[in-house]
Scaffold this active site. Structure first.
Site, PDB file in Angstrom:
ATOM      1  N   SER A  97      -6.998  -1.582   8.912  1.00 44.32           N
ATOM      2  CA  SER A  97      -8.031  -0.941   8.016  1.00 44.32           C
ATOM      3  C   SER A  97      -8.839  -0.453   7.829  1.00 44.32           C
ATOM      4  CB  SER A  97      -7.757  -1.901   6.415  1.00 44.32           C
ATOM      5  OG  SER A  97      -8.566  -3.054   7.144  1.00 44.32           O
ATOM      6  N   HIS A 130      -0.876  -0.895   6.224  1.00 43.57           N
ATOM      7  CA  HIS A 130      -1.681   1.153   5.481  1.00 43.57           C
ATOM      8  C   HIS A 130      -0.284   0.964   7.016  1.00 43.57           C
ATOM      9  CE1 HIS A 130      -5.408   0.554   4.261  1.00 43.57           C
ATOM     10  NE2 HIS A 130      -5.263  -1.016   4.170  1.00 43.57           N
ATOM     11  N   LYS A 177       0.107   1.088  -1.117  1.00 41.22           N
ATOM     12  CA  LYS A 177      -1.300   2.284  -0.437  1.00 41.22           C
ATOM     13  C   LYS A 177      -0.273   3.371  -0.386  1.00 41.22           C
ATOM     14  CE  LYS A 177      -3.372  -1.955   1.386  1.00 41.22           C
ATOM     15  NZ  LYS A 177      -4.277  -1.663   0.821  1.00 41.22           N
TER      16      LYS A 177
HETATM   17  C1  LIG Z   1      -4.551  -5.107   5.753  1.00 45.25           C
HETATM   18  C2  LIG Z   1      -4.363  -5.242   4.505  1.00 45.25           C
HETATM   19  N1  LIG Z   1      -3.605  -6.334   4.352  1.00 45.25           N
HETATM   20  C3  LIG Z   1      -3.403  -7.147   3.009  1.00 45.25           C
HETATM   21  C4  LIG Z   1      -4.131  -6.410   1.493  1.00 45.25           C
HETATM   22  C5  LIG Z   1      -3.805  -6.404   0.666  1.00 45.25           C
HETATM   23  O1  LIG Z   1      -2.715  -5.772  -0.308  1.00 45.25           O
HETATM   24  P1  LIG Z   1      -3.272  -5.880  -2.091  1.00 45.25           P
HETATM   25  O2  LIG Z   1      -4.331  -4.275  -2.064  1.00 45.25           O
HETATM   26  O3  LIG Z   1      -1.873  -4.911  -1.970  1.00 45.25           O
HETATM   27  O4  LIG Z   1      -3.821  -6.668  -2.329  1.00 45.25           O
HETATM   28  C6  LIG Z   1      -5.279  -4.917   2.446  1.00 45.25           C
HETATM   29  C7  LIG Z   1      -5.941  -4.076   1.460  1.00 45.25           C
HETATM   30  O5  LIG Z   1      -6.296  -4.050   0.442  1.00 45.25           O
HETATM   31  C8  LIG Z   1      -5.151  -4.527   3.464  1.00 45.25           C
HETATM   32  O6  LIG Z   1      -6.020  -3.424   4.091  1.00 45.25           O
END
Ligand SMILES: Cc1ncc(COP(=O)(O)O)c(C=O)c1O
Length: 386
Positions: free
Chosen positions: A180, A208, A240
């Site tokens: 990320s 992502h 996203k």
């Molecule tokens: C790799 C990754 N996993 C999980 C999440 C968590 O997802 P959410 O924003 O839906 O809680 C994110 C970003 O927020 C992320 O970048």
């Protein structure tokens, strides 16, 4: 933190001094690349709305119609009366799209990761994590009580050694599909081989990649042709590229049924609004049909990398919409971000603990709604302030 206000104040003051203080900014109007934030009109390179669906009129209309038909709140958890026909249909469509037998919706990616790892892993187990994995995956390991073994980023030799040395019976390899804060991809083919050799679970977090990678947007699974056998636990988010919010886990009927019985962040929470599920279903249709969004994105990524090549930036290797420029110190990253803002360009400075110490960076994210001219503006501003 001790219950002592003077200590809390001192801690906050130190955060400010270290340029680590986190602040919210206020957006007015729709989520789009031309954003009004803290009263200023900016060209934003910060959102994860990679395909530009968060404010698409069809998705908005679907949400409105969903709310008209089903109301706003789900009223209860999935196992009481919160599970709606729209949730069920969405789960079915997500399973079909990812080539899995079943899928389970969660209210966020953070909750999905906690749900899967704590359901599958316990005190006598080991979870192997890439050093750059997302915080939700690290927290999930901690909450599960299992032993967390971290390996250097994408270092398969090190992971192999650690797996070979492990005496634990139940093991899991956990990885971001697209990292990320760096934008590069996991070495998933090698990870699948290792998981097979060491009889480990794989949990792939495609937050992502889903919507963006693969010919039809079904993520890293589609790009690499990975079956349910290869990657038994697949997680992706819906906030996203899908542009709404929430997440899902997809896998075999057996594994999903087990999660339904055991995943506490799914069991003990109010189901998300059925109207959101209606909006996600509409967005998913466009993810699958609008190839032009992925094509445009890939053209913009190419343009950005080509035009910054001569600037001497410390730009990480990435073919995804996440493009990170390493700056190093926290205050330098903030200074550059503030400079860009003077030009009307919003790029956030990402600092520790989100990224390792000494690697503060500008995290630039591209969207299919950016234009070629937007990239020209961004590159010129980077040239001026970096
Ligand atoms: C790799 C990754 N996993 C999980 C999440 C968590 O997802 P959410 O924003 O839906 O809680 C994110 C970003 O927020 C992320 O970048």
């Amino acid at each position: 933190m001790e219950r002592n206000d003077a200590k809390i104040k001192a801690w906050l003051a130190q955060r400010e001094l270290d340029c680590l203080y986190r602040k919210t900014r206020q957006v007015i109007g729709k989520q789009q690349v031309n954003l009004t934030i803290d009263g200023q009109q900016v060209l934003s390179f910060c959102s994860n709305d990679y395909l530009g669906l968060a404010s698409h009129s069809k998705v908005i209309k679907a949400l409105q119609e969903g709310a008209e038909k089903y109301g706003v709140g789900s009223g209860a958890s999935h196992l009481v009366t919160g599970h709606h026909y729209e949730h069920e249909e969405l789960e079915r469509e997500l399973a079909e799209f990812t080539g899995r037998e079943a899928a389970l919706l969660f209210s966020s990616g953070y909750m999905a990761n906690i749900g899967v790892v704590t359901a599958m892993m316990g005190r006598s187990d080991s979870v192997f994590q890439d050093r750059l994995n997302h915080a939700s995956l690290l927290d999930a390991s901690g909450l599960s009580g299992s032993k967390m073994i971290r390996y250097p980023h994408n270092n398969m030799a090190s992971l192999t050694k650690k797996l070979a040395m492990s005496a634990t019976k139940n093991t899991m390899i956990v990885t971001d599909a697209v990292f990320s804060m760096d934008g590069d991809k996991a070495n998933i083919i090698e990870l699948v081989k290792l998981a097979h050799d060491y009889k480990a679970w794989i949990l792939l977090d495609d937050a992502h990649g889903f919507g963006v990678l693969g010919d039809h947007g079904a993520g890293l699974l589609e790009e690499k042709g990975l079956s349910q056998q290869d990657v038994p636990l697949y997680m992706a988010t819906l906030g996203k590229a899908i542009g709404v919010s929430g997440a899902f886990v997809a896998g075999s009927q057996l594994h999903i049924e087990y999660l339904r019985q055991q995943a506490r962040p799914w069991i003990y929470t109010t189901a998300s609004s059925p109207a959101l599920a209606t909006a996600i279903r509409q967005s998913l249709k466009m993810v699958r049909s609008d190839d032009w969004r992925r094509e445009k994105l890939s053209d913009l990524i190419f343009q950005f990398r080509r035009d910054t090549a001569s600037l001497g930036l410390n730009l990480l290797d990435s073919t995804t919409p996440i493009q990170a420029v390493i700056v190093g110190s926290n205050n330098k990253a903030i200074e550059i971000s503030q400079g860009l803002l003077k030009e009307g360009i919003l790029v956030t400075a990402i600092r520790p603990p989100t990224v390792p110490k000494g690697t503060a960076r500008l995290r630039i994210t591209l969207s299919a709604l950016h234009s070629e001219e937007d990239i020209v503006r961004l590159v010129a501003a980077l040239d001026k302030y970096l």
